[in-house]
Structure formats: C-alpha cells, structure tokens
Write a protein that holds these residues in place. Structure first.
Motif, PDB file in Angstrom:
ATOM      1  N   ASN A 236      14.519-111.206  -6.708  1.00 32.58           N
ATOM      2  CA  ASN A 236      15.211-112.481  -7.299  1.00 32.58           C
ATOM      3  C   ASN A 236      16.957-112.214  -7.088  1.00 32.58           C
ATOM      4  O   ASN A 236      17.641-113.028  -7.777  1.00 32.58           O
ATOM      5  N   LYS A 237      17.068-111.295  -6.584  1.00 34.91           N
ATOM      6  CA  LYS A 237      18.797-110.797  -6.177  1.00 34.91           C
ATOM      7  C   LYS A 237      19.002-110.048  -5.042  1.00 34.91           C
ATOM      8  O   LYS A 237      18.161-109.043  -4.852  1.00 34.91           O
ATOM      9  N   PHE A 238      19.994-110.314  -4.153  1.00 35.95           N
ATOM     10  CA  PHE A 238      20.404-109.215  -3.400  1.00 35.95           C
ATOM     11  C   PHE A 238      21.653-108.491  -3.570  1.00 35.95           C
ATOM     12  O   PHE A 238      22.203-108.854  -4.500  1.00 35.95           O
ATOM     13  N   GLU A 239      21.801-107.204  -2.782  1.00 39.24           N
ATOM     14  CA  GLU A 239      22.652-106.512  -3.262  1.00 39.24           C
ATOM     15  C   GLU A 239      24.087-107.265  -2.890  1.00 39.24           C
ATOM     16  O   GLU A 239      24.301-107.625  -1.853  1.00 39.24           O
ATOM     17  N   THR A 240      24.917-106.909  -3.877  1.00 30.14           N
ATOM     18  CA  THR A 240      26.345-107.791  -3.646  1.00 30.14           C
ATOM     19  C   THR A 240      27.358-106.549  -3.349  1.00 30.14           C
ATOM     20  O   THR A 240      28.597-107.289  -2.846  1.00 30.14           O
ATOM     21  N   GLU A 241      27.262-105.172  -2.859  1.00 28.84           N
ATOM     22  CA  GLU A 241      28.164-104.347  -2.475  1.00 28.84           C
ATOM     23  C   GLU A 241      28.603-104.677  -1.076  1.00 28.84           C
ATOM     24  O   GLU A 241      27.485-104.879  -0.172  1.00 28.84           O
ATOM     25  N   PHE A 242      29.553-104.832  -0.922  1.00 30.11           N
ATOM     26  CA  PHE A 242      30.181-104.807   0.532  1.00 30.11           C
ATOM     27  C   PHE A 242      29.833-103.616   1.540  1.00 30.11           C
ATOM     28  O   PHE A 242      30.364-102.536   1.262  1.00 30.11           O
TER      29      PHE A 242
ATOM     30  N   ASN B 226      22.248-115.719  -4.116  1.00 32.17           N
ATOM     31  CA  ASN B 226      21.490-115.134  -5.472  1.00 32.17           C
ATOM     32  C   ASN B 226      21.466-116.417  -6.444  1.00 32.17           C
ATOM     33  O   ASN B 226      20.531-116.381  -7.224  1.00 32.17           O
ATOM     34  N   SER B 227      22.426-117.519  -6.136  1.00 30.04           N
ATOM     35  CA  SER B 227      22.286-118.482  -7.010  1.00 30.04           C
ATOM     36  C   SER B 227      21.009-119.276  -6.778  1.00 30.04           C
ATOM     37  O   SER B 227      20.349-120.024  -7.705  1.00 30.04           O
ATOM     38  N   ILE B 228      20.645-119.312  -5.441  1.00 31.56           N
ATOM     39  CA  ILE B 228      19.279-120.033  -5.067  1.00 31.56           C
ATOM     40  C   ILE B 228      17.984-119.488  -5.670  1.00 31.56           C
ATOM     41  O   ILE B 228      17.437-119.890  -6.215  1.00 31.56           O
ATOM     42  N   LEU B 229      18.289-118.038  -5.412  1.00 29.10           N
ATOM     43  CA  LEU B 229      17.074-117.164  -5.954  1.00 29.10           C
ATOM     44  C   LEU B 229      16.773-117.150  -7.606  1.00 29.10           C
ATOM     45  O   LEU B 229      15.944-117.265  -8.116  1.00 29.10           O
ATOM     46  N   HIS B 230      18.199-117.324  -8.258  1.00 32.16           N
ATOM     47  CA  HIS B 230      18.136-117.273  -9.587  1.00 32.16           C
ATOM     48  C   HIS B 230      17.436-118.594 -10.124  1.00 32.16           C
ATOM     49  O   HIS B 230      16.843-118.743 -11.050  1.00 32.16           O
ATOM     50  N   LYS B 231      17.874-119.773  -9.536  1.00 34.89           N
ATOM     51  CA  LYS B 231      17.471-121.120  -9.778  1.00 34.89           C
ATOM     52  C   LYS B 231      15.865-121.110  -9.487  1.00 34.89           C
ATOM     53  O   LYS B 231      15.088-121.795 -10.254  1.00 34.89           O
ATOM     54  N   THR B 232      15.447-120.673  -8.469  1.00 33.77           N
ATOM     55  CA  THR B 232      13.852-120.836  -8.274  1.00 33.77           C
ATOM     56  C   THR B 232      12.950-119.565  -8.733  1.00 33.77           C
ATOM     57  O   THR B 232      11.980-120.062  -9.005  1.00 33.77           O
ATOM     58  N   MET B 233      13.321-118.521  -8.558  1.00 29.94           N
ATOM     59  CA  MET B 233      12.469-117.493  -8.892  1.00 29.94           C
ATOM     60  C   MET B 233      12.007-117.394 -10.581  1.00 29.94           C
ATOM     61  O   MET B 233      10.939-117.002 -10.659  1.00 29.94           O
ATOM     62  N   SER B 234      12.830-118.011 -11.140  1.00 28.15           N
ATOM     63  CA  SER B 234      12.499-118.315 -12.810  1.00 28.15           C
ATOM     64  C   SER B 234      11.116-119.244 -12.977  1.00 28.15           C
ATOM     65  O   SER B 234      10.351-118.910 -13.570  1.00 28.15           O
ATOM     66  N   MET B 235      11.331-120.231 -12.085  1.00 28.36           N
ATOM     67  CA  MET B 235      10.248-121.160 -12.086  1.00 28.36           C
ATOM     68  C   MET B 235       8.982-120.602 -11.382  1.00 28.36           C
ATOM     69  O   MET B 235       7.883-120.622 -11.780  1.00 28.36           O
ATOM     70  N   ASN B 236       8.942-119.734 -10.302  1.00 31.36           N
ATOM     71  CA  ASN B 236       8.063-119.156  -9.631  1.00 31.36           C
ATOM     72  C   ASN B 236       7.436-118.291 -10.510  1.00 31.36           C
ATOM     73  O   ASN B 236       6.111-118.238 -10.447  1.00 31.36           O
ATOM     74  N   LEU B 237       8.250-117.542 -11.575  1.00 30.13           N
ATOM     75  CA  LEU B 237       7.572-116.318 -12.333  1.00 30.13           C
ATOM     76  C   LEU B 237       6.663-117.234 -13.419  1.00 30.13           C
ATOM     77  O   LEU B 237       5.363-116.788 -13.740  1.00 30.13           O
TER      78      LEU B 237
ATOM     79  N   GLY C 147      16.612-106.260  -1.332  1.00 32.33           N
ATOM     80  CA  GLY C 147      16.830-107.128  -2.685  1.00 32.33           C
ATOM     81  C   GLY C 147      16.740-106.013  -3.890  1.00 32.33           C
ATOM     82  O   GLY C 147      16.319-104.994  -3.818  1.00 32.33           O
ATOM     83  N   THR C 148      17.616-106.437  -4.811  1.00 30.90           N
ATOM     84  CA  THR C 148      17.733-105.270  -6.069  1.00 30.90           C
ATOM     85  C   THR C 148      17.416-105.975  -7.268  1.00 30.90           C
ATOM     86  O   THR C 148      17.610-105.461  -8.442  1.00 30.90           O
ATOM     87  N   GLY C 149      16.810-107.068  -7.381  1.00 32.52           N
ATOM     88  CA  GLY C 149      16.524-107.753  -8.464  1.00 32.52           C
ATOM     89  C   GLY C 149      15.406-106.935  -9.132  1.00 32.52           C
ATOM     90  O   GLY C 149      14.578-106.096  -8.912  1.00 32.52           O
ATOM     91  N   HIS C 150      15.106-107.283 -10.451  1.00 31.92           N
ATOM     92  CA  HIS C 150      13.950-106.754 -11.328  1.00 31.92           C
ATOM     93  C   HIS C 150      12.417-107.502 -10.998  1.00 31.92           C
ATOM     94  O   HIS C 150      11.630-107.017 -11.549  1.00 31.92           O
ATOM     95  N   ILE C 151      12.575-108.566 -10.594  1.00 27.61           N
ATOM     96  CA  ILE C 151      11.345-109.332 -10.125  1.00 27.61           C
ATOM     97  C   ILE C 151      11.235-109.678  -8.623  1.00 27.61           C
ATOM     98  O   ILE C 151      12.121-109.930  -8.060  1.00 27.61           O
ATOM     99  N   THR C 152       9.957-109.378  -8.313  1.00 30.16           N
ATOM    100  CA  THR C 152       9.749-109.762  -6.846  1.00 30.16           C
ATOM    101  C   THR C 152       8.415-110.355  -6.670  1.00 30.16           C
ATOM    102  O   THR C 152       7.314-110.012  -7.399  1.00 30.16           O
ATOM    103  N   ILE C 153       8.436-111.542  -6.001  1.00 24.92           N
ATOM    104  CA  ILE C 153       7.320-112.364  -5.956  1.00 24.92           C
ATOM    105  C   ILE C 153       7.080-112.559  -4.388  1.00 24.92           C
ATOM    106  O   ILE C 153       7.734-112.885  -3.683  1.00 24.92           O
ATOM    107  N   PHE C 154       5.938-112.025  -3.968  1.00 24.52           N
ATOM    108  CA  PHE C 154       5.357-112.332  -2.535  1.00 24.52           C
ATOM    109  C   PHE C 154       6.328-111.660  -1.578  1.00 24.52           C
ATOM    110  O   PHE C 154       6.578-112.231  -0.944  1.00 24.52           O
ATOM    111  N   GLY C 155       7.116-110.550  -2.148  1.00 24.73           N
ATOM    112  CA  GLY C 155       8.161-109.922  -1.194  1.00 24.73           C
ATOM    113  C   GLY C 155       9.274-110.400  -1.644  1.00 24.73           C
ATOM    114  O   GLY C 155      10.301-109.789  -0.754  1.00 24.73           O
ATOM    115  N   LEU C 156       9.757-111.323  -2.073  1.00 26.14           N
ATOM    116  CA  LEU C 156      11.019-112.254  -2.151  1.00 26.14           C
ATOM    117  C   LEU C 156      11.454-111.673  -3.665  1.00 26.14           C
ATOM    118  O   LEU C 156      11.006-111.847  -4.856  1.00 26.14           O
TER     119      LEU C 156
END
Length: 166
Positions: A46-52, A73-84, A35-44
């Motif tokens: 909010n974004k995964f590395e997109t580089e091939f 990443n779209s699943i994480l984007h939708k749900t992680m903002s609510m989790n935060l 994960g490369t996102g700036h928010i991590t909640i309980f180990g998850l």
C-alpha cells in the motif's frame, strides 16, 4: 593519373574516428523501489519507498521523483483500503461461496495495478522519456522469501549512437 580514378577501401576498424558501440551503450543497472507499507494484498503493497535513490542524483530532480512517488502512493492509499475490506469480507464468506467471494479482490487489485501503470505511462511520456528513464511496475522476487511482490522499476534508456554513420 591512373591512381587518381582508382577507388581504394580502407579498413573501417583501424582508421575509424568513432568510439566503439560498447563504450557508448553502457547502461547502468535498473533501480528497484520496493513497497514499504504495512498491508500487502496479492503482492501489491500500500506504499512505495519515498527516499530518493542516489543513482538518480544527476538524472532527475528530487522534487520530481517525490511528486511521482506521491502520485503512486495516493493511488495505492485510495484503493488498498477498499481492497482490504473486500478481502476480509471475502475470507469470511469464502466457505459459503466456494471461493467466489475473493473474485472482487482480485478484480480490484488488477484495476489498481492498471491505474498505476497508466499513471506511470503518463509520467514517462511527460518527463522521464526526455531524461532517458523508463518507469514500470513489475513483479520481482522478495528478498526474504520465495514470494513475489510488485515493485517500481526505473530503467535507464540507452542513448542512440549518433556519432557513428549509418
């Protein structure tokens, strides 16, 4: 004439025309996508590395890889903002509710993990099993600390040895 009806056994190891099992079952190490996102909640995160990754260069097209990561990443984007939002609210009310206000965040995080795992199962059955790959969401130790985080793990499925008889 007696030699004609006689059954002889040859040593299979010496006269075998089939390659060794070890030579056919060489499976590369799994690939981890952190994960490369700036928010991590309980180990998850909010974004995964997109580089091939280069290890997948001959296995899967970069477009297919990018579409799979974009779905995650779209699943994480939708749900992680609510989790935060629920986490901040739960932390503010934690003293009054004796910690019970954090339960919705735990439940939402579990639901997010379940959604990602279902999406990965669908992607595996649609494309990646045919290519000899298996994607999973698993917990791994962080590189910089003792904490654990959820990462995407891409495993290479070993090929069946169809050249060797049963």
């Amino acid at each position: 004439m007696a030699d004609f009806d006689m059954i002889t056994y040859e040593d299979d190891e010496e006269n075998s025309n089939y390659p060794d099992d070890a030579a056919l079952n060489m499976v590369p190490d799994p690939i981890f996508i952190r994960g490369t996102g700036h928010i991590t909640i309980f180990g998850l995160s909010n974004k995964f590395e997109t580089e091939f990754p280069q290890e997948l260069a001959a296995k899967v097209a970069p477009e297919e890889y990018k579409s799979s990561i974009t779905k995650m990443n779209s699943i994480l984007h939708k749900t992680m903002s609510m989790n935060l939002k629920w986490l901040i609210c739960g932390c503010l009310c934690c003293c009054c509710t004796l910690g019970c206000s954090v339960w919705p965040v735990l439940w939402l995080t579990k639901r997010t993990r379940h959604m990602i795992e279902k999406s990965l199962d669908w992607e595996n059955s649609r494309l990646y099993y045919k290519l000899g790959l298996h994607w999973t969401l698993c917990k791994e130790q962080c590189e910089s600390s003792n904490m654990k985080e959820y990462v995407l793990k891409i495993e290479f499925v070993p090929r069946l040895n169809i050249l060797k008889p049963d």
